[in-house]
Design a protein around this motif. Structure first.
Motif, short mmCIF file in Angstrom:
data_model
loop_
_atom_site.label_atom_id
_atom_site.label_comp_id
_atom_site.label_asym_id
_atom_site.label_seq_id
_atom_site.Cartn_x
_atom_site.Cartn_y
_atom_site.Cartn_z
N TYR A 114 -1.87 8.72 -10.39
CA TYR A 114 -1.01 8.31 -9.28
C TYR A 114 -1.00 6.80 -9.17
CZ TYR A 114 -1.24 13.19 -7.90
OH TYR A 114 -1.14 14.56 -7.88
N ASP A 115 0.18 6.26 -8.86
CA ASP A 115 0.32 4.82 -8.65
C ASP A 115 -0.52 4.41 -7.45
OD1 ASP A 115 1.43 2.32 -7.47
OD2 ASP A 115 2.88 2.50 -9.11
N TRP A 116 -1.34 3.39 -7.61
CA TRP A 116 -2.24 2.93 -6.55
C TRP A 116 -1.48 2.55 -5.28
CZ3 TRP A 116 -6.99 3.44 -5.17
CH2 TRP A 116 -7.54 2.59 -4.22
N LYS A 117 -0.26 2.05 -5.43
CA LYS A 117 0.52 1.63 -4.26
C LYS A 117 1.33 2.78 -3.65
CE LYS A 117 0.89 -3.27 -5.44
NZ LYS A 117 -0.03 -3.39 -6.54
N ASN A 118 1.23 3.97 -4.23
CA ASN A 118 1.98 5.13 -3.74
C ASN A 118 1.12 6.38 -3.90
OD1 ASN A 118 4.12 6.59 -2.70
ND2 ASN A 118 5.05 6.87 -4.71
N LEU A 119 -0.02 6.41 -3.23
CA LEU A 119 -0.96 7.54 -3.36
C LEU A 119 -0.44 8.76 -2.61
CD1 LEU A 119 -4.34 5.64 -2.92
CD2 LEU A 119 -3.29 6.43 -5.05
N PRO A 120 -0.75 9.97 -3.13
CA PRO A 120 -0.31 11.19 -2.45
C PRO A 120 -1.09 11.38 -1.15
CG PRO A 120 -1.82 11.74 -4.23
CD PRO A 120 -1.58 10.26 -4.31
N PRO A 126 -13.35 9.97 2.79
CA PRO A 126 -14.03 8.78 2.26
C PRO A 126 -13.08 7.84 1.51
CG PRO A 126 -15.35 10.72 1.87
CD PRO A 126 -14.02 11.20 2.38
N LEU A 127 -12.09 8.38 0.82
CA LEU A 127 -11.12 7.53 0.13
C LEU A 127 -10.27 6.76 1.15
CD1 LEU A 127 -9.73 6.44 -2.38
CD2 LEU A 127 -8.43 8.59 -2.54
N GLU A 128 -9.87 7.42 2.24
CA GLU A 128 -9.14 6.73 3.31
C GLU A 128 -9.99 5.60 3.90
OE1 GLU A 128 -8.04 9.70 6.23
OE2 GLU A 128 -5.98 9.65 5.50
N THR A 129 -11.28 5.87 4.11
CA THR A 129 -12.19 4.86 4.65
C THR A 129 -12.24 3.65 3.72
OG1 THR A 129 -13.52 6.55 5.76
CG2 THR A 129 -14.58 4.42 5.38
N MET A 130 -12.35 3.90 2.41
CA MET A 130 -12.41 2.82 1.44
C MET A 130 -11.11 2.02 1.44
SD MET A 130 -11.58 1.57 -1.78
CE MET A 130 -10.92 2.94 -2.69
N LEU A 131 -9.97 2.71 1.52
CA LEU A 131 -8.68 2.02 1.53
C LEU A 131 -8.53 1.13 2.76
CD1 LEU A 131 -6.34 4.87 0.29
CD2 LEU A 131 -6.85 2.73 -0.90
N LYS A 132 -9.01 1.61 3.91
CA LYS A 132 -8.92 0.83 5.15
C LYS A 132 -9.73 -0.45 5.08
CE LYS A 132 -7.84 4.72 8.12
NZ LYS A 132 -8.41 5.76 8.98
N SER A 133 -10.72 -0.49 4.19
CA SER A 133 -11.54 -1.70 4.04
C SER A 133 -10.76 -2.81 3.33
CB SER A 133 -12.82 -1.38 3.25
OG SER A 133 -12.53 -1.28 1.85
N GLY A 134 -9.63 -2.46 2.71
CA GLY A 134 -8.81 -3.44 2.03
C GLY A 134 -9.23 -3.74 0.60
N LEU A 135 -10.21 -3.02 0.07
CA LEU A 135 -10.69 -3.26 -1.28
C LEU A 135 -9.59 -3.02 -2.32
CD1 LEU A 135 -13.38 -3.64 -3.08
CD2 LEU A 135 -13.10 -1.21 -3.45
N ASN A 136 -9.44 -3.94 -3.25
CA ASN A 136 -8.54 -3.74 -4.38
C ASN A 136 -9.41 -3.39 -5.58
OD1 ASN A 136 -6.81 -3.84 -6.53
ND2 ASN A 136 -6.15 -5.94 -6.20
N PRO A 137 -9.31 -2.14 -6.08
CA PRO A 137 -10.19 -1.71 -7.17
C PRO A 137 -9.80 -2.25 -8.54
CG PRO A 137 -8.67 0.03 -6.66
CD PRO A 137 -8.42 -1.08 -5.65
#
Length: 143
Positions: A114-120, A126-137
């Motif tokens: 899945y495209d990182w900028k268009n996640l399903p 936990p993935l939502e929590t990580m995304l809210k932190s603003g981390l760019n993997p």
């Protein structure tokens, strides 16, 4: 009462601008999209756990495994409370032509890129929590 936190290691497996996600079949986070990963076993390093879990769940071999961040989520809804500490690792495929297989169909509906900028949606908490932190993997040398 719970016996304490569960420590999971999850892998942001990068291919181009996409990441590998599977839709969960388990009771916690049922039908949400999650990264491959699982429980850290006694004596195991984060890197060892990442490689083992990705292989067990997807059949894929990974390389360049690096620590990224950690999240701390508590689930109080449901029959059994769960405290999940998720250690996030980044990795790439050992062979870019490998295709993921669903090695644990009782736990996952299947894997896809899945495209990182268009996640399903919906995403595993936990993935939502990580995304809210603003981390760019994504490694900065790839952008």
């Amino acid at each position: 009462m719970s016996s304490g936190p569960v420590i999971g290691v999850v892998v942001i497996l990068i291919k181009g601008n996409t990441v590998l996600l599977g839709r969960r079949r388990s009771s916690v986070g049922h039908n949400t999209y999650a990264l491959p990963g699982g429980r850290l076993e006694f004596g195991e390093s984060f890197e060892e756990c990442a490689a083992r879990e990705v292989k067990e769940e997807t059949g894929l071999h990974i390389k360049e495994i690096q620590y990224l961040t950690v999240t701390n989520d508590v689930y109080t809804e449901g029959e059994k409370p769960l405290h999940l500490v998720a250690v996030y690792m980044r990795a790439s495929l050992s062979d870019p032509d490998q295709l993921p297989e669903n090695m644990e169909p009782d736990k996952c509906y299947g894997w896809d890129w899945y495209d990182w900028k268009n996640l399903p949606q919906p995403l595993f908490r936990p993935l939502e929590t990580m995304l809210k932190s603003g981390l760019n993997p994504f490694p900065t040398n790839l952008n």
